[in-house]
Motif scaffolding. Structure first.
Motif, PDB file in Angstrom:
ATOM      1  N   PRO A 156       7.471  29.548   4.441  1.00 53.63           N
ATOM      2  CA  PRO A 156       6.592  28.370   3.785  1.00 53.63           C
ATOM      3  C   PRO A 156       6.771  28.102   1.859  1.00 53.63           C
ATOM      4  CG  PRO A 156       5.197  30.915   4.149  1.00 53.63           C
ATOM      5  CD  PRO A 156       7.380  30.662   4.514  1.00 53.63           C
ATOM      6  N   VAL A 157       6.570  26.551   1.969  1.00 54.64           N
ATOM      7  CA  VAL A 157       7.028  26.372   0.916  1.00 54.64           C
ATOM      8  C   VAL A 157       5.844  25.085   0.820  1.00 54.64           C
ATOM      9  CG1 VAL A 157       8.050  24.302   1.889  1.00 54.64           C
ATOM     10  CG2 VAL A 157       8.697  24.559  -0.016  1.00 54.64           C
ATOM     11  N   GLU A 158       5.772  25.365  -1.250  1.00 59.35           N
ATOM     12  CA  GLU A 158       4.785  24.098  -1.720  1.00 59.35           C
ATOM     13  C   GLU A 158       5.543  22.350  -1.414  1.00 59.35           C
ATOM     14  OE1 GLU A 158       1.893  26.310  -2.801  1.00 59.35           O
ATOM     15  OE2 GLU A 158       2.236  24.566  -4.562  1.00 59.35           O
ATOM     16  N   LEU A 159       4.306  21.558  -0.869  1.00 55.81           N
ATOM     17  CA  LEU A 159       4.900  21.176  -0.540  1.00 55.81           C
ATOM     18  C   LEU A 159       2.862  19.871  -1.390  1.00 55.81           C
ATOM     19  CD1 LEU A 159       6.914  19.164   0.159  1.00 55.81           C
ATOM     20  CD2 LEU A 159       6.375  19.187   1.896  1.00 55.81           C
ATOM     21  N   ALA A 160       3.290  19.496  -2.241  1.00 54.76           N
ATOM     22  CA  ALA A 160       2.428  18.208  -2.864  1.00 54.76           C
ATOM     23  C   ALA A 160       0.925  19.100  -3.212  1.00 54.76           C
ATOM     24  CB  ALA A 160       1.596  16.980  -2.338  1.00 54.76           C
ATOM     25  N   GLY A 161       0.908  20.815  -3.558  1.00 54.50           N
ATOM     26  CA  GLY A 161       0.140  21.169  -3.675  1.00 54.50           C
ATOM     27  C   GLY A 161      -1.290  21.965  -2.195  1.00 54.50           C
ATOM     28  N   THR A 162       0.138  22.157  -0.863  1.00 55.51           N
ATOM     29  CA  THR A 162      -0.549  22.303   0.238  1.00 55.51           C
ATOM     30  C   THR A 162       1.201  23.829   0.005  1.00 55.51           C
ATOM     31  OG1 THR A 162      -0.283  21.242   1.763  1.00 55.51           O
ATOM     32  CG2 THR A 162      -2.068  21.533   0.545  1.00 55.51           C
ATOM     33  N   THR A 163       0.227  24.862   0.997  1.00 53.75           N
ATOM     34  CA  THR A 163       1.769  25.115   1.472  1.00 53.75           C
ATOM     35  C   THR A 163       1.832  25.156   2.550  1.00 53.75           C
ATOM     36  OG1 THR A 163       1.018  26.827   0.324  1.00 53.75           O
ATOM     37  CG2 THR A 163       2.245  27.684   1.902  1.00 53.75           C
ATOM     38  N   VAL A 164       3.647  24.571   3.271  1.00 54.34           N
ATOM     39  CA  VAL A 164       3.676  23.796   4.580  1.00 54.34           C
ATOM     40  C   VAL A 164       4.185  25.063   5.057  1.00 54.34           C
ATOM     41  CG1 VAL A 164       4.439  22.263   5.993  1.00 54.34           C
ATOM     42  CG2 VAL A 164       3.461  21.867   3.590  1.00 54.34           C
TER      43      VAL A 164
ATOM     44  N   GLU B  22       9.171  16.401   3.943  1.00 51.86           N
ATOM     45  CA  GLU B  22       8.308  15.611   3.574  1.00 51.86           C
ATOM     46  C   GLU B  22       7.140  15.677   3.819  1.00 51.86           C
ATOM     47  OE1 GLU B  22       9.261  11.184   4.057  1.00 51.86           O
ATOM     48  OE2 GLU B  22       7.987  12.162   4.690  1.00 51.86           O
ATOM     49  N   LYS B  23       6.106  15.286   3.037  1.00 42.41           N
ATOM     50  CA  LYS B  23       4.718  15.195   2.928  1.00 42.41           C
ATOM     51  C   LYS B  23       4.710  13.126   2.689  1.00 42.41           C
ATOM     52  CE  LYS B  23       0.675  17.399   2.747  1.00 42.41           C
ATOM     53  NZ  LYS B  23      -0.435  18.552   2.159  1.00 42.41           N
ATOM     54  N   ALA B  24       4.511  12.178   2.907  1.00 41.38           N
ATOM     55  CA  ALA B  24       3.760  11.125   2.569  1.00 41.38           C
ATOM     56  C   ALA B  24       2.682  10.453   2.558  1.00 41.38           C
ATOM     57  CB  ALA B  24       5.387   9.765   2.798  1.00 41.38           C
ATOM     58  N   GLY B  25       1.631  10.054   1.905  1.00 44.42           N
ATOM     59  CA  GLY B  25       0.563   9.474   1.932  1.00 44.42           C
ATOM     60  C   GLY B  25      -0.135  10.645   2.831  1.00 44.42           C
ATOM     61  N   LYS B  26      -0.848  10.071   4.093  1.00 42.49           N
ATOM     62  CA  LYS B  26      -1.688  10.910   5.315  1.00 42.49           C
ATOM     63  C   LYS B  26      -0.919  11.931   5.788  1.00 42.49           C
ATOM     64  CE  LYS B  26      -5.788   8.549   3.697  1.00 42.49           C
ATOM     65  NZ  LYS B  26      -6.710   7.147   4.255  1.00 42.49           N
ATOM     66  N   ILE B  27       0.185  10.981   5.822  1.00 42.41           N
ATOM     67  CA  ILE B  27       1.260  11.878   7.571  1.00 42.41           C
ATOM     68  C   ILE B  27       1.366  13.619   7.054  1.00 42.41           C
ATOM     69  CG2 ILE B  27       2.739  11.943   8.129  1.00 42.41           C
ATOM     70  CD1 ILE B  27       3.405   8.886   6.973  1.00 42.41           C
ATOM     71  N   ILE B  28       0.928  13.929   7.810  1.00 42.31           N
ATOM     72  CA  ILE B  28       1.392  15.959   7.934  1.00 42.31           C
ATOM     73  C   ILE B  28       2.640  15.517   7.820  1.00 42.31           C
ATOM     74  CG2 ILE B  28      -0.650  16.451   9.838  1.00 42.31           C
ATOM     75  CD1 ILE B  28       1.329  15.914  12.412  1.00 42.31           C
ATOM     76  N   PRO B  29       3.170  17.011   7.289  1.00 40.45           N
ATOM     77  CA  PRO B  29       4.652  16.975   6.792  1.00 40.45           C
ATOM     78  C   PRO B  29       4.955  17.525   8.316  1.00 40.45           C
ATOM     79  CG  PRO B  29       3.211  18.682   5.942  1.00 40.45           C
ATOM     80  CD  PRO B  29       2.249  17.816   7.434  1.00 40.45           C
ATOM     81  N   ARG B  30       6.258  16.606   7.827  1.00 37.24           N
ATOM     82  CA  ARG B  30       7.789  16.381   8.868  1.00 37.24           C
ATOM     83  C   ARG B  30       8.919  17.455   8.321  1.00 37.24           C
ATOM     84  NH1 ARG B  30      10.602  11.524   9.697  1.00 37.24           N
ATOM     85  NH2 ARG B  30      10.632  10.494   7.544  1.00 37.24           N
TER      86      ARG B  30
ATOM     87  N   TYR C 244       0.874  -0.983   0.218  1.00 43.53           N
ATOM     88  CA  TYR C 244       0.623   0.364   0.005  1.00 43.53           C
ATOM     89  C   TYR C 244       0.594   0.650  -0.393  1.00 43.53           C
ATOM     90  CZ  TYR C 244      -3.626   3.270   1.097  1.00 43.53           C
ATOM     91  OH  TYR C 244      -4.701   4.296   1.985  1.00 43.53           O
ATOM     92  N   LYS C 245       0.818   1.506  -1.417  1.00 39.62           N
ATOM     93  CA  LYS C 245       2.488   2.757  -1.177  1.00 39.62           C
ATOM     94  C   LYS C 245       2.070   4.265  -1.098  1.00 39.62           C
ATOM     95  CE  LYS C 245       5.783   2.384  -4.114  1.00 39.62           C
ATOM     96  NZ  LYS C 245       6.763   2.477  -4.182  1.00 39.62           N
ATOM     97  N   TRP C 246       2.927   4.507  -0.726  1.00 41.29           N
ATOM     98  CA  TRP C 246       2.330   6.250  -0.237  1.00 41.29           C
ATOM     99  C   TRP C 246       3.006   7.462  -1.431  1.00 41.29           C
ATOM    100  CZ3 TRP C 246       4.507   5.324   4.884  1.00 41.29           C
ATOM    101  CH2 TRP C 246       3.561   5.595   5.976  1.00 41.29           C
ATOM    102  N   GLU C 247       2.400   7.768  -2.191  1.00 42.30           N
ATOM    103  CA  GLU C 247       3.478   9.497  -2.881  1.00 42.30           C
ATOM    104  C   GLU C 247       4.061   9.788  -1.599  1.00 42.30           C
ATOM    105  OE1 GLU C 247       3.568   8.849  -5.626  1.00 42.30           O
ATOM    106  OE2 GLU C 247       1.541   7.992  -6.875  1.00 42.30           O
ATOM    107  N   ARG C 248       5.073   9.756  -2.312  1.00 38.10           N
ATOM    108  CA  ARG C 248       6.563  11.146  -1.270  1.00 38.10           C
ATOM    109  C   ARG C 248       6.161  12.045  -1.766  1.00 38.10           C
ATOM    110  NH1 ARG C 248      11.246   8.776   0.534  1.00 38.10           N
ATOM    111  NH2 ARG C 248      11.542  10.807   1.966  1.00 38.10           N
ATOM    112  N   TYR C 249       6.350  13.363  -1.154  1.00 36.98           N
ATOM    113  CA  TYR C 249       6.987  14.484  -1.628  1.00 36.98           C
ATOM    114  C   TYR C 249       7.963  15.374  -0.710  1.00 36.98           C
ATOM    115  CZ  TYR C 249       2.528  13.542  -4.378  1.00 36.98           C
ATOM    116  OH  TYR C 249       1.567  12.944  -5.207  1.00 36.98           O
ATOM    117  N   GLU C 250       8.692  15.835  -1.676  1.00 34.48           N
ATOM    118  CA  GLU C 250      10.048  16.287  -0.190  1.00 34.48           C
ATOM    119  C   GLU C 250      10.197  17.559  -0.946  1.00 34.48           C
ATOM    120  OE1 GLU C 250      13.065  12.580   0.873  1.00 34.48           O
ATOM    121  OE2 GLU C 250      13.988  14.641  -0.605  1.00 34.48           O
TER     122      GLU C 250
END
Ligand code: ZN
Length: 681
Positions: free
Chosen positions: A344-352, A377-385, A312-318
């Motif tokens: 503030p930085v763009e990450l998978a469509g949201t600003t973190v 990083e943002k992966a799956g449903k995980i909140i950015p870290r 069950y893969k997550w898409e990962r964004y960094e």
């Protein structure tokens, strides 16, 4: 003399092997790094003095002297297939249904584990000695990377114990921690070489090096999670296999658990994503696989992948950004949590712009400093870290972050948890804690008070209108409508919703009160067991801890809350305010004391019950269940293909029941359990 030297050499090797396991597998080192290195040095000297006793599996021989000329391609004895991927729950459930259909509608036991983002490898031991290691390659053939795998400190060159299998092939993931990558990248910069983009690239770039000395510098690690070609292993399922290889000193995957149904395994996936927030290695999904080898065999493989396993893969964004500041927040139990304030930085469509740093240890471990360039990083449903610091970008000296010694809100001196990682404000009256507790009290899973949102709670606390939960129930429409942004109508709604929350039931109340170690699950179990607050008040710590899933720590915390200040008064005040402290019967209430004090283990394939049904029956009669056989086990209920647990139960002389035997036991309410011989087989 040389006989003595030989003995000394062998003893040193055994010691080093044992300390390696203590360090890497059990995480309970007995030696400091320096002491370990001294032992290693002592062994090295002896081996040079007595070369006749030198051996290739000596711990001194991790790093070969000479680079290999090229990587040799070798056949896998069993193909090393890849895993089918799914990307959402719907696809995952379809997969589960397919397997159920193939197993004639029967449930099967599922293992859930992390999908570690590294490089797959196969490691082969022959007669206990590391013989060969290969990359996955094209699945049929892989490259020989034995010289590099030998440099991985948590991979033993010789297996522990003297009853190792003749051939043991473990498969797993070679990986690098973020902590190590930060240091390696810093070194790359000092040498004028380009830094690695992430831990996977760094791992891939290291494991295929011709010179093992380069690989050794990269501090690779490995987790074993699979079985390849073996002769003489003892396990009949995956969970057992992991235990078995741990015993040989191999690093088995962490965070692995098994479940009696696919649906329960899926539920655990969500929980697992929360559990792994502060691990130091990268994960790109979760793997679900059948536990029992005989079921795996029955299902077989497609041309590309085994049928009994799915990812069950997550898409990962960094993204890379700057850490502008570190602020701290006080939580509902007083835990002081540092928060990264990011450019503030763009990450998978949201600003973190913010991300939790979890605790003081995390900041220290990752060496995070204000002004650093960091990878988020943002992966799956995980909140950015914040994954790691790009230390090579640290152009000027930055000071370490001084963790606050006093609560930022009430200025009470903070305390560190005994043995834990959290630093807390110990003042229960702390306004920040009160605010967070009342916020939580109103949430959906707790008292579900619509309209009592963050802003309103803040106003109520800061204006002094409430100083505890019970005050909520005295609030009038007049008092609320005097607050900013509160009209007559919304005030009326909030008051009505607060009053309506009085009948949510004991489970919700217990969850709502932010009792340490008591979450929704525990609260539900407790409420179901006792039904009323009155009965809960009469329970001792021992009685609490005997309830299934309630350990000693939870029991102690709950007991103190119910019986000591301030929890005792809080419960009394809520009762006076009219909050109901009873639980409606949900069908799992205790029906008898037939199994009081008895522990059951259930194993094998059951015909008449699901695992949940039999578990409920045991609990309803006052017993508890456990997943492993020990001296404390009273009964093993064994279905078909019971395997190693049955053997262990017989060895420990635990009473074994067939399903029929169990049924008879339940139906003979007046009989003492364990009586009639004919219940056993
Ligand atoms: Zn405080």
């Amino acid at each position: 003399m040389s006989k003595k030297a030989q003995q000394q050499i062998l003893r040193l090797r055994q010691d080093l092997l044992r300390h390696n396991k203590l360090y890497y597998i059990d995480a309970k080192p007995e030696l400091t790094d320096l002491e370990y290195d001294q032992l290693l040095e002592e062994l090295h000297k002896l081996e040079q003095l007595y070369p006749e006793y030198d051996a290739s599996d000596s711990p001194t021989k991790r790093v070969g002297e000479q680079p290999v000329e090229y990587l040799v391609t070798i056949d896998h004895r069993l193909p090393m297939l890849s895993i089918d991927n799914t990307y959402n729950l719907e696809e995952l459930r379809k997969f589960g249904q397919r397997i159920r259909d193939s197993l004639d509608g029967r449930e099967a036991e599922w293992v859930v584990e992390l999908k570690i983002d590294g490089v797959a490898a196969s490691v082969i031991y022959e007669n206990g000695v590391l013989a060969r290691a290969l990359t996955r390659g094209n699945g049929v053939q892989g490259d020989d990377i034995t010289h590099n795998i030998r440099t991985i400190a948590d991979i033993p060159l010789r297996l522990l114990g003297d009853d190792c299998p003749d051939v043991l092939e473990v498969r797993g993931e070679v990986y690098m921690t973020n902590h190590d990558l930060a240091q390696i990248n810093e070194r790359q910069r000092l040498r004028g070489e380009s830094p690695f983009k992430n831990t996977r690239n760094a791992t891939a770039g290291s494991i295929r090096q011709l010179d093992p000395r380069i690989c050794a510098e990269r501090k690779l690690r490995m987790f074993c999670h699979g079985i390849g070609y073996c002769e003489g292993i003892r396990s009949s399922g995956h969970m057992e296999f992991l235990d078995e290889i741990r015993g040989y000193g191999l690093p088995a995957s962490p965070f692995v658990s098994s479940f009696p149904t696919f649906e329960e395994a899926i539920t655990h996936c969500e929980f697992l994503t929360q559990e792994i927030q502060d691990i130091d290695f990268e994960v790109d999904g979760i793997v679900l696989k059948l536990n029992h080898f005989h079921q795996r065999e029955a299902l077989g493989n497609t041309a590309k992948s085994p049928r009994w396993i799915v990812a069950y893969k997550w898409e990962r964004y960094e993204a890379i950004t700057t850490l502008n500041n570190i602020t701290v927040q006080v939580g509902k139990t007083g835990a002081i949590t540092p928060v990264a304030e990011l450019e503030p930085v763009e990450l998978a469509g949201t600003t973190v712009s913010r991300s939790s740093l979890h605790n003081a240890d995390e900041i220290k471990r990752k060496d995070i400093r204000i002004g650093d360039v960091v990878v988020v990083e943002k992966a799956g449903k995980i909140i950015p870290r914040v994954v790691r610091v790009e230390k090579h970008e640290r152009k000027v000296k930055l000071p370490e972050f001084p963790f606050p010694t006093h609560c930022p809100e009430c200025e009470t001196a903070v305390v560190k948890d005994e043995g834990g990682v959290y630093i807390r404000c110990p003042n229960y009256q702390c306004p920040a804690q009160l605010r967070e507790r009342v916020r939580f009290f109103a949430t959906r899973n707790a008292m579900d008070i619509e309209g009592l949102g963050d802003k309103l709670v803040e106003q109520l606390v800061s204006s002094g209108l409430i100083s505890g939960y019970a005050d909520l129930y005295q609030l009038s429409i007049g008092q609320l409508s005097e607050l900013e942004r509160m009209g007559e109508l919304s005030s009326k709604n909030v008051v009505e919703n607060i009053q309506a929350s009085k009948t949510r039931g004991l489970a919700k109340v217990l969850n709502a009160l932010s009792i340490r170690h008591v979450g929704a699950q525990v609260a539900a179990t407790i409420a179901e067991h006792f039904q009323t607050l009155e009965r809960l008040r009469k329970a001792s710590v021992e009685q609490l801890s005997e309830i299934n899933e309630i350990g000693g720590v939870i029991a102690e915390s709950l007991y103190r809350f119910v019986n000591e200040s301030p929890g005792k008064e809080i419960l009394e005040q809520l009762e006076i305010a009219g909050v109901e402290m009873i639980q409606q019967d949900s069908g799992n209430a205790q029906q008898s004391d037939l199994f009081a004090g008895k522990t059951f283990v259930v194993t094998g394939t059951l015909v008449n019950y699901t695992r949940n049904q039999i578990h409920d029956l045991i609990v309803q009669h006052g017993g508890k269940t456990s997943t492993s056989i020990s001296g404390k086990t009273d009964y093993l209920v064994a279905g078909e293909n019971a395997g190693s647990k049955l053997a262990k139960a017989q060895q420990l002389e635990v009473q074994v029941l067939s399903e029929e035997g169990f049924e008879q036991l339940v139906s003979t309410e007046n009989q003492q359990p364990g009586g009639p011989e004919n219940l056993l087989f």
